[in-house]
Design a protein around this motif. Structure first.
Motif, short mmCIF file in Angstrom:
data_model
loop_
_atom_site.label_atom_id
_atom_site.label_comp_id
_atom_site.label_asym_id
_atom_site.label_seq_id
_atom_site.Cartn_x
_atom_site.Cartn_y
_atom_site.Cartn_z
N ARG A 99 0.86 -1.18 0.00
CA ARG A 99 0.00 0.00 0.00
C ARG A 99 0.89 1.23 0.00
N ARG A 153 -4.76 5.24 18.52
CA ARG A 153 -4.53 4.28 17.44
C ARG A 153 -3.34 4.71 16.58
N ARG A 199 -6.00 15.86 9.83
CA ARG A 199 -6.55 15.12 8.69
C ARG A 199 -5.47 14.26 8.04
N GLU A 210 -5.13 11.20 10.13
CA GLU A 210 -6.25 10.29 9.87
C GLU A 210 -6.03 9.50 8.59
N ILE A 211 -5.56 10.18 7.55
CA ILE A 211 -5.34 9.52 6.26
C ILE A 211 -4.26 8.45 6.38
N ARG A 240 -2.68 5.52 -3.09
CA ARG A 240 -3.61 6.61 -2.77
C ARG A 240 -2.84 7.93 -2.85
N VAL A 247 -3.39 6.81 9.11
CA VAL A 247 -3.91 5.70 9.91
C VAL A 247 -4.92 4.89 9.11
N GLU A 248 -5.78 5.56 8.34
CA GLU A 248 -6.77 4.87 7.50
C GLU A 248 -6.09 3.97 6.48
N THR A 249 -5.04 4.48 5.86
CA THR A 249 -4.37 3.78 4.77
C THR A 249 -3.40 2.72 5.26
N VAL A 256 -0.21 3.20 13.52
CA VAL A 256 0.08 2.20 12.48
C VAL A 256 1.57 1.90 12.48
N ALA A 286 1.17 9.57 13.65
CA ALA A 286 0.38 8.41 13.23
C ALA A 286 1.04 7.09 13.61
#
Length: 236
Positions: A3, A147, A97, A100-101, A33, A103-105, A149, A137
């Motif tokens: 990823r 949280r 933000r 968040e991106i 992404r 951690v989301e990815t 990663v 992150a």
């Protein structure tokens, strides 16, 4: 399946500097992404402003369409935070933000701009924001109360004038197999068409360097990156 997450100061930066890397990851079954902090509507869209009736909102729409087509040509997704450019301002909310991106990815690879650029004020701002978000992150590499990663590999893509930006390549990527995809992505940006020749020539120059280092004579196009953190291996 890797990823990849790419943070681009302006809508087109990811194409010129990392289009081959993005296409390579996607061609191998990975995911990419692309997140632009701005559209580059003010300082990166000179061709569009030749129209005397041009507007900011119309330029943004054109740049969004171009970036989306370019990302699709590479196999990636595209989104823009629309923070404005020249100057790009990244406040605490925007940094949140970015966190968040990340951690989301949960990316394996994180790509962004180099730390210095005496010709573009938005690129160092992007680096500083992304680096701060990366550290938060990942919990700065330790257990945290929020949280986090696993730390991704952080690579900086090559600036327009690397010798004036303190950019020293530590990784060359052979993009010969995906060169046509990068060409198609570059062609999507009519708003900065003048850069196609420059980055085509740059890819050929870096391929020359890569051939001499590795001895692989079939490398015709390459991209250069700089590692921020040491590579960790279990054997040499």
């Amino acid at each position: 399946m890797k990823r990849m997450l790419v943070f681009s100061a302006h809508a087109a930066d990811f194409v010129w500097r990392a289009g081959g890397a993005i296409a390579s990851v996607c061609a191998q079954g990975g995911q990419a992404r692309v997140v632009a902090l701005s559209y580059g509507e003010r300082g990166e869209s000179g061709e569009l402003w030749k129209d005397p009736k041009q507007t900011i909102e119309r330029v943004k729409a054109i740049r969004h369409a171009e970036a989306t087509r370019a990302a699709q040509a590479l196999g990636a997704s595209f989104e823009c935070l629309d923070l404005g450019d020249y100057p790009l301002r990244v406040n605490d909310k925007a940094v949140e933000r970015l966190i968040e991106i990340i951690v989301e990815t949960a990316p394996d690879l994180l790509l962004t701009h180099a730390e210095k650029d005496p010709f573009n004020p938005d690129h160092p701002v992007t680096y500083q924001a992304v680096e701060k978000a990366r550290q938060l992150a990942t919990g700065a590499g330790v257990a945290s109360a929020f949280r986090t990663v696993r730390p991704p590999e952080l690579l900086l893509f090559e600036p327009h004038q690397p010798e004036l930006c303190g950019f020293v390549p530590t990784l060359f990527l052979d993009i010969t197999p995906v060169w046509e995809k990068k060409q198609k992505a570059m062609e999507a940006f009519a708003s900065q068409g003048y850069l196609r020749q420059y980055y085509s020539e740059r890819a050929a120059h870096r391929a020359n360097h890569a051939r001499r280092i590795a001895g692989h004579k079939n490398i015709e196009r390459a991209e250069a990156f700089q590692r921020v953190l040491p590579q960790v291996v279990r054997s040499l």
